[in-house]
Design a protein around this motif. Structure first.
Motif, PDB file in Angstrom:
ATOM      1  N   ILE A   1      22.070  31.653  77.356  1.00 46.24           N
ATOM      2  CA  ILE A   1      23.186  32.606  77.286  1.00 46.24           C
ATOM      3  C   ILE A   1      22.738  33.975  77.779  1.00 46.24           C
ATOM      4  CG2 ILE A   1      24.739  33.825  75.713  1.00 46.24           C
ATOM      5  CD1 ILE A   1      24.711  31.292  73.949  1.00 46.24           C
ATOM      6  N   ALA A   2      21.561  34.406  77.352  1.00 47.96           N
ATOM      7  CA  ALA A   2      21.057  35.727  77.742  1.00 47.96           C
ATOM      8  C   ALA A   2      20.841  35.824  79.247  1.00 47.96           C
ATOM      9  CB  ALA A   2      19.758  36.028  76.995  1.00 47.96           C
ATOM     10  N   MET A   3      20.476  34.712  79.880  1.00 49.25           N
ATOM     11  CA  MET A   3      20.271  34.720  81.335  1.00 49.25           C
ATOM     12  C   MET A   3      21.559  35.051  82.078  1.00 49.25           C
ATOM     13  SD  MET A   3      17.697  31.444  81.726  1.00 49.25           S
ATOM     14  CE  MET A   3      17.659  31.446  83.538  1.00 49.25           C
ATOM     15  N   HIS A   4      22.705  34.716  81.502  1.00 49.29           N
ATOM     16  CA  HIS A   4      23.980  35.070  82.124  1.00 49.29           C
ATOM     17  C   HIS A   4      24.235  36.574  82.064  1.00 49.29           C
ATOM     18  CE1 HIS A   4      25.651  31.095  83.017  1.00 49.29           C
ATOM     19  NE2 HIS A   4      25.050  30.677  81.921  1.00 49.29           N
ATOM     20  N   HIS A   5      23.492  37.262  81.215  1.00 42.95           N
ATOM     21  CA  HIS A   5      23.626  38.713  81.101  1.00 42.95           C
ATOM     22  C   HIS A   5      22.434  39.433  81.728  1.00 42.95           C
ATOM     23  CE1 HIS A   5      27.116  38.231  78.467  1.00 42.95           C
ATOM     24  NE2 HIS A   5      26.450  37.253  77.868  1.00 42.95           N
ATOM     25  N   GLY A   6      21.685  38.720  82.553  1.00 39.31           N
ATOM     26  CA  GLY A   6      20.612  39.350  83.312  1.00 39.31           C
ATOM     27  C   GLY A   6      19.219  39.190  82.760  1.00 39.31           C
TER      28      GLY A   6
ATOM     29  N   VAL B   1      15.619  37.793  82.108  1.00 35.39           N
ATOM     30  CA  VAL B   1      14.686  37.005  82.901  1.00 35.39           C
ATOM     31  C   VAL B   1      13.663  36.373  81.960  1.00 35.39           C
ATOM     32  CG1 VAL B   1      12.937  37.055  84.722  1.00 35.39           C
ATOM     33  CG2 VAL B   1      14.961  38.530  84.879  1.00 35.39           C
ATOM     34  N   PRO B   2      13.575  35.035  81.931  1.00 35.54           N
ATOM     35  CA  PRO B   2      12.578  34.391  81.059  1.00 35.54           C
ATOM     36  C   PRO B   2      11.177  34.924  81.327  1.00 35.54           C
ATOM     37  CG  PRO B   2      14.115  32.755  81.907  1.00 35.54           C
ATOM     38  CD  PRO B   2      14.410  34.037  82.632  1.00 35.54           C
ATOM     39  N   TYR B   3      10.424  35.106  80.235  1.00 34.98           N
ATOM     40  CA  TYR B   3       9.048  35.602  80.203  1.00 34.98           C
ATOM     41  C   TYR B   3       8.987  37.120  80.333  1.00 34.98           C
ATOM     42  CZ  TYR B   3       8.960  30.783  81.779  1.00 34.98           C
ATOM     43  OH  TYR B   3       9.244  29.456  81.924  1.00 34.98           O
ATOM     44  N   VAL B   4       9.933  37.743  81.026  1.00 31.80           N
ATOM     45  CA  VAL B   4       9.925  39.193  81.189  1.00 31.80           C
ATOM     46  C   VAL B   4      10.755  39.841  80.081  1.00 31.80           C
ATOM     47  CG1 VAL B   4      10.519  41.126  82.714  1.00 31.80           C
ATOM     48  CG2 VAL B   4       9.646  38.976  83.684  1.00 31.80           C
ATOM     49  N   ASP B   5      11.997  39.408  79.940  1.00 31.26           N
ATOM     50  CA  ASP B   5      12.892  39.973  78.930  1.00 31.26           C
ATOM     51  C   ASP B   5      12.918  39.160  77.640  1.00 31.26           C
ATOM     52  OD1 ASP B   5      13.902  42.094  80.659  1.00 31.26           O
ATOM     53  OD2 ASP B   5      14.884  40.476  81.770  1.00 31.26           O
ATOM     54  N   VAL B   6      12.536  37.896  77.721  1.00 28.02           N
ATOM     55  CA  VAL B   6      12.434  37.049  76.530  1.00 28.02           C
ATOM     56  C   VAL B   6      11.270  36.102  76.767  1.00 28.02           C
ATOM     57  CG1 VAL B   6      14.279  35.565  77.434  1.00 28.02           C
ATOM     58  CG2 VAL B   6      13.605  35.371  75.043  1.00 28.02           C
TER      59      VAL B   6
ATOM     60  N   MET C   1      25.258  35.138  68.951  1.00 26.32           N
ATOM     61  CA  MET C   1      26.471  34.876  68.174  1.00 26.32           C
ATOM     62  C   MET C   1      27.183  36.171  67.800  1.00 26.32           C
ATOM     63  SD  MET C   1      25.295  31.672  65.743  1.00 26.32           S
ATOM     64  CE  MET C   1      26.940  31.285  65.165  1.00 26.32           C
ATOM     65  N   THR C   2      26.431  37.267  67.694  1.00 33.91           N
ATOM     66  CA  THR C   2      27.030  38.560  67.356  1.00 33.91           C
ATOM     67  C   THR C   2      27.125  39.477  68.571  1.00 33.91           C
ATOM     68  OG1 THR C   2      24.848  39.404  66.694  1.00 33.91           O
ATOM     69  CG2 THR C   2      26.250  38.456  64.965  1.00 33.91           C
ATOM     70  N   GLY C   3      26.682  39.003  69.738  1.00 38.42           N
ATOM     71  CA  GLY C   3      26.791  39.790  70.955  1.00 38.42           C
ATOM     72  C   GLY C   3      25.891  41.000  70.994  1.00 38.42           C
ATOM     73  N   THR C   4      24.717  40.904  70.385  1.00 37.14           N
ATOM     74  CA  THR C   4      23.785  42.035  70.353  1.00 37.14           C
ATOM     75  C   THR C   4      22.575  41.758  71.250  1.00 37.14           C
ATOM     76  OG1 THR C   4      22.798  41.110  68.340  1.00 37.14           O
ATOM     77  CG2 THR C   4      24.460  42.806  68.062  1.00 37.14           C
ATOM     78  N   ALA C   5      21.968  42.812  71.723  1.00 37.85           N
ATOM     79  CA  ALA C   5      20.847  42.705  72.660  1.00 37.85           C
ATOM     80  C   ALA C   5      19.548  42.404  71.926  1.00 37.85           C
ATOM     81  CB  ALA C   5      20.708  44.002  73.450  1.00 37.85           C
ATOM     82  N   PHE C   6      18.602  41.811  72.649  1.00 34.79           N
ATOM     83  CA  PHE C   6      17.267  41.586  72.096  1.00 34.79           C
ATOM     84  C   PHE C   6      16.528  42.922  72.027  1.00 34.79           C
ATOM     85  CE2 PHE C   6      17.435  37.392  74.672  1.00 34.79           C
ATOM     86  CZ  PHE C   6      18.228  36.792  73.707  1.00 34.79           C
ATOM     87  N   PRO C   7      15.961  43.274  70.870  1.00 39.44           N
ATOM     88  CA  PRO C   7      15.188  44.518  70.812  1.00 39.44           C
ATOM     89  C   PRO C   7      13.750  44.346  71.311  1.00 39.44           C
ATOM     90  CG  PRO C   7      15.267  43.521  68.641  1.00 39.44           C
ATOM     91  CD  PRO C   7      16.085  42.639  69.550  1.00 39.44           C
ATOM     92  N   THR C   8      13.330  43.109  71.515  1.00 40.80           N
ATOM     93  CA  THR C   8      11.972  42.801  71.944  1.00 40.80           C
ATOM     94  C   THR C   8      11.990  41.483  72.719  1.00 40.80           C
ATOM     95  OG1 THR C   8       9.738  42.172  71.189  1.00 40.80           O
ATOM     96  CG2 THR C   8      11.557  41.748  69.682  1.00 40.80           C
ATOM     97  N   PRO C   9      11.091  41.303  73.671  1.00 43.55           N
ATOM     98  CA  PRO C   9      10.995  39.994  74.328  1.00 43.55           C
ATOM     99  C   PRO C   9      10.542  38.875  73.389  1.00 43.55           C
ATOM    100  CG  PRO C   9      10.005  41.700  75.693  1.00 43.55           C
ATOM    101  CD  PRO C   9      10.260  42.315  74.350  1.00 43.55           C
ATOM    102  N   LEU C  10       9.950  39.227  72.253  1.00 42.98           N
ATOM    103  CA  LEU C  10       9.493  38.211  71.293  1.00 42.98           C
ATOM    104  C   LEU C  10      10.671  37.814  70.403  1.00 42.98           C
ATOM    105  CD1 LEU C  10       5.976  39.672  70.357  1.00 42.98           C
ATOM    106  CD2 LEU C  10       6.584  38.060  72.164  1.00 42.98           C
TER     107      LEU C  10
END
Length: 497
Positions: A51-56, A58-63, A393-402
């Motif tokens: 789901i996050a990939m649809h919002h830009g 990038v695996p390993y970089v952003d998550v 599920m709540t539409g919030t951004a990841f605060p960390t790639p971890l």
């Protein structure tokens, strides 16, 4: 009777009706999970990344994670259709049924239609005790390996004549795609390549330099992985990609006593299928038996290459074991009786018919999501020790790639990425999250007390416990706490929780 090559073409129909039977069985065995937002931590993470990939993202970089890119891309495709959990669960069901069908097609090279169908059913049944009832990565890449094996076997008679059919190149490509979904598929992929290479090199009638063909096969199999690696290198992210794919796997420690216990449990659950496979091997043609034994060895090496021996690590082993069992399952009345017996052993105590579980899970996540939205005051959401799918599920951004919570709270995962685990936790807390998700006590084992202690100190000092929810997955009943209002100053005279 099978011909001496052991790789005859099927002479009986194995088309729409067997597939319909296997698809129906897959639906029946998995229907109780449909719509559950919390089947298991791994697959919900894959869905979250998709789901996050649809919002830009990038695996390993952003998550960050160590799973190959192809797995996240597969979930990206699925979540492009629908972000509801039932979407990936239905796709996984279709993959499982198709894999069972391909298992039957392989088995039909040396057994009858009954044995082929029952081998496919065996695979579907044994997915359940090994946690393959949802969207674990082997549920997807097993299909690519099974197809590669089928094509390799069908190409074998032609390769013995010194000819190279196009299907052999397709087999290598499919095996290479499997590696981009799970790295440990390399061992089975290598087996497919080595088998075809040995057959071609052993042919006295080769019409072209066999070494060149083998090189082309190797390049074809490696091409998907090399393409992905090149994209990351050209984007300037080679270091993080190399860390995720290679060095992080060596940085993670192994608790050998726990691994030994899990291996014993895994072996005990595999035992009924192992017995049937052993009984079937003498009934196979010599060359087919040799192929099966080598395939089983390659699959076992893949399982043993990550010696943590969690139950779902055995899922790739089920494909060759099911194929190997087909000859015994093809016996007129003994085969169905054997399948009934091992199915009872496999499904005894399972949650195959527990449809209430998914309803409880949906209600729990509705409550958690509502609590987060109600108390959102504009700051970040920090899921420290809880369900990571709460981000999407709540539409919030990841605060960390971890994002995968084990990377934050499990001592075995400390500093395995290019990021400092403690440093990332401190950075997120410095952002003053508005809501923190955690369990009442550390769920990871052994816990990373450095990160756990500072997070708990933070939310006890700055936040209020606004919800405590029991959120079950298919293995555990987890209690999840929602600590919110973290950015509001405490009321005068307020007592800390």
């Amino acid at each position: 009777m099978p011909v001496s090559s052991g790789c005859r073409q099927p002479t009986v129909s194995f088309g729409p009706l067997p597939f319909a039977v296997l698809l129906l069985a897959a639906f029946v065995l998995r229907a109780s999970t449909f719509g559950d937002p919390n089947v298991g931590g791994d697959e919900t993470f894959y869905q979250t990344v998709g789901i996050a990939m649809h919002h830009g993202a990038v695996p390993y970089v952003d998550v960050w994670d160590r799973k190959p890119w192809g797995l996240f891309f597969l979930y990206y495709l699925i979540t492009g259709i629908s972000t509801k959990p039932i979407a990936y669960q239905l796709v996984a069901t279709a993959f499982a049924a198709t894999t069972a069908f391909v298992i039957g097609r392989i088995a039909l090279l040396w057994t009858n239609r009954q044995g082929a169908v029952l081998a496919g059913l065996t695979y579907l049944v044994f997915l359940t005790p090994f946690q393959g009832y949802g969207g674990q990565s082997p549920v997807f890449y097993n299909l690519f390996i099974a197809l590669a094996v089928l094509l390799a076997l069908r190409a074998t008679p032609t390769l013995r004549k010194g000819l190279v059919p196009a299907s052999s190149h397709l087999a290598m490509l499919l095996a290479g795609i499997a590696i981009t979904i799970k790295t440990t598929a390399f061992f089975e992929a290598a087996f497919v390549g080595l088998w075809c290479s040995s057959v071609l090199l052993g042919s006295p009638r080769s019409r072209r330099p066999p070494g060149l063909t083998v090189a082309v096969w190797a390049l074809t199999g490696a091409a998907p992985f090399l393409l992905i690696a090149a994209i990351y290198a050209l984007a300037g992210d080679w270091a993080v990609y190399w860390n995720a794919m290679i060095t992080s796997n060596f940085a993670k420690t192994t608790n050998w006593p726990s691994s030994a216990i899990r291996f014993a449990i895994m072996f005990s659950r595999l035992a009924p299928l192992l017995v049937v496979a052993v009984l079937a091997l003498p009934e196979m043609p010599d060359r087919s038996r040799r192929f099966m034994l080598l395939w089983l060895l390659a699959a076992f090496i893949g399982v043993a290459s990550t010696p943590h021996f969690f139950m779902h690590y055995a899922l790739p082993f089920l494909v060759p074991l099911s194929v190997a069992s087909a000859a015994f399952l093809g016996r007129k009345w003994i085969g169905p009786f054997a399948l009934a017996a091992i199915s009872w052993l496999a499904l005894s105590g399972s949650q195959v018919l527990d449809f209430a579980h998914a309803r409880r899970s949906r209600a729990a996540f509705a409550e958690l999501s509502q609590a987060i939205r109600t108390h959102d005051d504009g700051g970040p959401l920090f899921v420290f020790d809880g369900p990571h799918q709460l981000y999407t599920m709540t539409g919030t951004a990841f605060p960390t790639p971890l994002v995968f919570t084990a990377h934050l709270g499990d001592l075995k995962e400390k500093d395995v990425s290019t990021l400092s685990t403690l440093g990332e936790v401190k950075r997120v807390l410095a952002m003053r999250p508005s809501t923190i998700i955690a369990a009442p006590r550390p769920r990871q084992g052994p816990p990373n007390l450095e990160t756990d202690n500072i997070v708990r100190a933070y939310f006890h000092a700055h936040c209020k416990l606004v919800a405590r929810v029991s959120a079950p997955d298919w293995l555990n009943e987890n209690t999840v706490d929602v600590w919110a209002n973290c950015r509001k100053p405490p009321a005068p005279g307020a007592r800390k929780p």
